[in-house]
Design a protein around this motif. Structure first.
Motif, short mmCIF file in Angstrom:
data_model
loop_
_atom_site.label_atom_id
_atom_site.label_comp_id
_atom_site.label_asym_id
_atom_site.label_seq_id
_atom_site.Cartn_x
_atom_site.Cartn_y
_atom_site.Cartn_z
N ASP A 109 -7.96 4.32 -7.54
CA ASP A 109 -7.50 3.31 -6.59
C ASP A 109 -6.15 2.73 -6.95
O ASP A 109 -5.40 2.28 -6.07
CB ASP A 109 -8.54 2.18 -6.49
CG ASP A 109 -9.84 2.65 -5.85
OD1 ASP A 109 -9.80 3.63 -5.10
OD2 ASP A 109 -10.88 2.02 -6.12
N ILE A 169 -9.86 -4.38 2.58
CA ILE A 169 -9.98 -3.81 1.24
C ILE A 169 -8.85 -4.33 0.36
O ILE A 169 -7.67 -4.14 0.68
CB ILE A 169 -9.96 -2.27 1.28
CG1 ILE A 169 -11.17 -1.76 2.09
CG2 ILE A 169 -9.98 -1.69 -0.13
CD1 ILE A 169 -11.31 -0.26 2.13
N GLU A 170 -9.24 -5.01 -0.71
CA GLU A 170 -8.27 -5.57 -1.65
C GLU A 170 -8.22 -4.68 -2.89
O GLU A 170 -9.25 -4.35 -3.48
CB GLU A 170 -8.68 -6.99 -2.05
CG GLU A 170 -8.70 -7.97 -0.87
CD GLU A 170 -9.18 -9.36 -1.26
OE1 GLU A 170 -9.61 -9.52 -2.44
OE2 GLU A 170 -9.13 -10.27 -0.42
N LEU A 171 -7.00 -4.30 -3.27
CA LEU A 171 -6.79 -3.41 -4.40
C LEU A 171 -6.06 -4.16 -5.51
O LEU A 171 -5.06 -4.85 -5.24
CB LEU A 171 -5.96 -2.19 -3.98
CG LEU A 171 -6.52 -1.36 -2.83
CD1 LEU A 171 -5.42 -0.50 -2.21
CD2 LEU A 171 -7.67 -0.48 -3.31
N GLU A 209 -1.02 -5.70 -6.78
CA GLU A 209 -2.17 -5.61 -5.88
C GLU A 209 -1.73 -5.10 -4.52
O GLU A 209 -0.55 -5.18 -4.15
CB GLU A 209 -2.85 -6.98 -5.73
CG GLU A 209 -1.93 -8.08 -5.25
CD GLU A 209 -2.60 -9.45 -5.27
OE1 GLU A 209 -3.50 -9.65 -6.10
OE2 GLU A 209 -2.24 -10.28 -4.43
N TYR A 229 0.86 -1.19 0.00
CA TYR A 229 0.00 0.00 0.00
C TYR A 229 0.89 1.24 0.00
O TYR A 229 1.73 1.42 0.90
CB TYR A 229 -0.91 0.01 1.23
CG TYR A 229 -1.87 1.17 1.25
CD1 TYR A 229 -3.12 1.07 0.62
CD2 TYR A 229 -1.55 2.39 1.86
CE1 TYR A 229 -4.01 2.13 0.62
CE2 TYR A 229 -2.43 3.45 1.86
CZ TYR A 229 -3.66 3.32 1.24
OH TYR A 229 -4.53 4.38 1.23
N LYS A 270 -11.82 -2.24 -6.63
CA LYS A 270 -11.43 -2.75 -5.32
C LYS A 270 -12.53 -3.64 -4.76
O LYS A 270 -13.71 -3.48 -5.08
CB LYS A 270 -11.12 -1.61 -4.35
CG LYS A 270 -12.28 -0.67 -4.08
CD LYS A 270 -11.86 0.40 -3.08
CE LYS A 270 -12.94 1.47 -2.92
NZ LYS A 270 -13.03 2.34 -4.08
#
Length: 365
Positions: free
Chosen positions: A57, A85-87, A67, A11, A93
């Protein structure tokens, strides 16, 4: 309400991170661009379903990765909950609440209540009406998930009406009337919710501003709708009539001139419009009063305390306002980013958890 743990994976500038913030004051200190705000942004993302800094995103994913992931475990009045929360690049997302995927972003609203204050929030006072409408919409969406859905429907209906205005034919009057009826119904609901919220906000903000100004200034906050105020039960009808009355102007301009998307919030100090004539110090104090008022309102409505996020805001406040700030947030879990710990010493803060942030590396001091 408090955050028990924060986990980040690919992230922003973090390859891997896990924090266990204290229930009181958690300070993230370090040089500018070291990654302090990224942690606060991840918390905001889990509360509102979107970043406060970007609408893309993909920008949240660490450079070179495909990811990213954010996981928060929170303790609430309803018990311990988990937000995940998966990006993924070039994909939408995916959001999970307590292990279950959510189909609509509105399902996330209220699971984690946050109040965020940053130097950019001065725009709430000194910039145009859109900033104040955004403030209202963001807070009401956390407090009332139904408001969030109504706002989504309103924006979609407004978009359709504006498209019709730009490509209008004489035979479209009947179609336009149908859109007007729907827009007025949704707009009336939004206007009434905002007006009620602003009235309650104004009472709390007036008291807080009086304390911070040592009763030298009186802050008055009021909602300014784009149509004359009428009885609540007549508002939808009045809004539809106003849309019809302004049809020629709307056709000429290609957009809708009436509705909550045109409303504003008036802010007066001792009878003077602080939006236009206030000094920088007055505008800062007004913005702070509005933001801190959210804490009390969330406490009343949700029967729980929000998590407060302060992003490099102490440098914008003098010593007296810093002291008032820490006094007002007593009882809330607060995460603060700063460059110098001396700011806390000057404000008389002696109990805090401190993390040093340095280019994606976080060490507890």
């Amino acid at each position: 309400m408090r955050i028990l743990s924060i986990k980040l994976h690919h992230y922003r500038n973090y390859r891997q991170l896990e924090l266990l913030p204290d229930s009181g004051l958690c300070v993230l200190t370090g040089l500018n661009a070291s990654g302090k705000t990224n942690i606060l942004e991840a918390v905001f993302l889990c509360a509102l379903g979107r970043s406060h800094r970007t609408s893309h995103d993909g920008e949240l994913i660490r450079s070179g990765a495909e990811e990213g992931l954010v996981v928060l475990k929170i303790d609430t009045a309803m018990g311990v909950r988990t937000i995940r929360i998966e990006l993924r690049l070039k994909e939408r997302k995916r959001v999970f609440l307590d292990g279950q995927p959510i189909a609509k972003s509105g399902e996330l609203m209220g699971a984690l209540n946050v109040v965020m204050f940053s130097p950019e929030d001065l725009a709430l006072v000194k910039d145009g009406p859109s900033e104040r409408r955004r403030f209202l919409d963001m807070e009401l969406s956390q407090l009332q998930p139904s408001y969030y859905y109504t706002l989504q429907q309103y924006n979609a209906t407004l978009k359709q009406r504006n498209m019709l205005l730009k490509d209008f034919e004489q035979a479209d009057y009947d179609t336009l009337e149908l859109w007007d009826a729907q827009l007025a119904k949704l707009g009336a609901s939004i206007t009434l919710s905002r007006a009620t919220f602003v009235k309650e906000l104004g009472v709390v903000a007036r008291e807080l501003h009086g304390i911070m100004s040592c009763n030298r200034e009186e802050l008055l906050v009021s909602y300014q709708p784009s149509i004359p105020q009428v009885e609540p039960k007549l508002l939808a009808e009045a809004m539809q009539n106003a849309l019809a009355d302004n049809i020629e102007r709307d056709l000429y301009r290609g957009n809708t001139s009436i509705g909550p998307h045109k409303d504003d919030v008036a802010l007066f100090l001792n009878g003077t419009d602080v939006r236009v004539y206030g000094s920088q110090g007055q505008q800062r104090t007004t913005a702070l009063s509005l933001k801190l008022s959210e804490i009390e309102i969330i406490r009343r409505v949700r029967k729980d305390t929000p998590v407060l996020l302060l992003d490099d805001v102490l440098s914008e406040l003098d010593a007296d306002r810093q002291a008032m700030l820490f006094q007002a947030v007593n009882g809330c879990q607060t995460m603060v980013s700063c460059t110098h710990l001396e700011e806390f010493t000057k404000a008389g803060v002696d109990r805090m958890q401190v993390y040093e942030v340095n280019n994606g590396k976080v060490i507890e001091l």
